[in-house]
Design an enzyme around this catalytic site. Sequence first.
Site, PDB file in Angstrom:
ATOM      1  N   ALA A  49       0.807  -1.220   0.000  1.00 31.75           N
ATOM      2  CA  ALA A  49       0.000   0.000   0.000  1.00 31.75           C
ATOM      3  C   ALA A  49       0.841   1.270   0.000  1.00 31.75           C
ATOM      4  CB  ALA A  49      -0.961  -0.009   1.175  1.00 31.75           C
ATOM      5  N   CYS A  66       3.573   1.834  12.461  1.00 29.18           N
ATOM      6  CA  CYS A  66       4.319   2.492  11.395  1.00 29.18           C
ATOM      7  C   CYS A  66       5.084   3.703  11.910  1.00 29.18           C
ATOM      8  CB  CYS A  66       3.364   2.958  10.298  1.00 29.18           C
ATOM      9  SG  CYS A  66       2.216   1.688   9.827  1.00 29.18           S
TER      10      CYS A  66
HETATM   11  C1  PLP Z   1      -3.793   2.917   6.162  1.00 30.51           C
HETATM   12  C2  PLP Z   1      -2.480   2.372   5.693  1.00 30.51           C
HETATM   13  N1  PLP Z   1      -1.957   2.785   4.534  1.00 30.51           N
HETATM   14  C3  PLP Z   1      -0.800   2.321   4.068  1.00 30.51           C
HETATM   15  C4  PLP Z   1      -0.056   1.403   4.770  1.00 30.51           C
HETATM   16  C5  PLP Z   1       1.236   0.891   4.209  1.00 30.51           C
HETATM   17  O1  PLP Z   1       1.055  -0.419   3.763  1.00 30.51           O
HETATM   18  P1  PLP Z   1       2.278  -1.367   3.347  1.00 30.51           P
HETATM   19  O2  PLP Z   1       2.800  -1.908   4.634  1.00 30.51           O
HETATM   20  O3  PLP Z   1       1.654  -2.427   2.495  1.00 30.51           O
HETATM   21  O4  PLP Z   1       3.252  -0.552   2.603  1.00 30.51           O
HETATM   22  C6  PLP Z   1      -0.541   0.949   6.002  1.00 30.51           C
HETATM   23  C7  PLP Z   1       0.255   0.001   6.819  1.00 30.51           C
HETATM   24  O5  PLP Z   1       0.401   0.162   7.991  1.00 30.51           O
HETATM   25  C8  PLP Z   1      -1.790   1.431   6.469  1.00 30.51           C
HETATM   26  O6  PLP Z   1      -2.311   1.012   7.622  1.00 30.51           O
END
Ligand code: PLP
Length: 386
Positions: free
Chosen positions: A75, A327
């Site tokens: 994402a 994150c």
């Molecule tokens: C709302 C949202 N967007 C984007 C991401 C990023 O996803 P990815 O880990 O697949 O890069 C996350 C992951 O924590 C998320 O919760």
Amino acid sequence: MSPQTPIYVDNHATTPVDERVLQDMLPFLTDHFGNAASRTHSYGWKAESAVDRAREQVADLISAQPKDIVFTSGATESDNLAVKGVANARGGGHIITQVTEHHAVLDSCRALEQKGFRITYLSVDSNGRLDPEAVETAIADDTILVSVMSANNEIGVLQPIEEIGWLCKSRNVLFHTDATQSVGKLPLDVEASGIDLLSITAHKMYGPKGVGALYVRSRPRVGLVAEIDGGGHERSMRSGTLNVSGIVGLGRACELSGEVMASEHTRVGDLRNRLKEQIFANLDNVFLNGHPTERLYGNLNVSISNADSESLLMRLGDVALSSGSACTSAALEPSYVLKALGLSNHLAQNSVRFGLGRFNTEEEVDYVARRVVEEVGRLREISPTS
Ligand SMILES: Cc1ncc(COP(=O)(O)O)c(C=O)c1O
């Protein structure tokens, strides 16, 4: 009998790979290792047909056309491709987003700001919800894109994306939604919600890490400049040899989520409510963060007064949960999402996020609640006014 520990209740950070997903993936790491772009032999054809099938499975879950699915590494990449891809295709203009987006969207917008794009970061109310009227007011003649997530990764709050989507359509503005946390958990329909771009990742829905997708509407066609140049894969929107096993896993994860969505909603929702009731019944000065009902059914985010969340998590070695969002947990500042809701530093810093998922049980929830209550009690005894 106590459940086996550590107990995993951090399903917004990531989820375990479902055994059924793993079984589908394995042959594509061993016997069927071909490159999906190899046109001259059966290894390539086998890989290509597995990718085609996965494209259908992903598309079905969000009522999209398979050809509108672009596979990515997750994402973060999908968000970057959506926001920067549209911006670079237009070459200038105004973008609207909101303050509780994931960093993948916010930082993409900040990068564009440095290049001269105008960005509006809309506020949310004390429940974490965005008012569609604020979007309407912010749309200007030069607005090219609105990017609003469907569910927040920290507080689980759902945004009114259908209303925002149709509003964007009526004003001829593209609409992107980061659906990382909601896809596979809630029904999503790109047609019914007027969505032009939608970000997905596999690892939040019992699939593998490092694979995701971006839905890019082709009718009417959304113009997008690729972020990664190369061999012209994925209709030239994302070059690079396809991660076939990962894509097969994403596809199967989407299919399974579609099958169990309704029953999981009820079962996991009941578990979340059970956890919430036990915590609130046994602790005072606990506050729910985010909208009481418009939230992901597996999410519980609470601030526990006089119980520093870092100390609490250290004491809870037998329970895997997080403070704020994983994150951003490298940074010790209070969560920007909770601050956007108007929480004091004290309450924002003393917050914990529970993310319940497919594999949690009642016994686990009862254990987690008991342990949280115990350790908060101990912390408050040591430092009653901390
Ligand atoms: C709302 C949202 N967007 C984007 C991401 C990023 O996803 P990815 O880990 O697949 O890069 C996350 C992951 O924590 C998320 O919760």
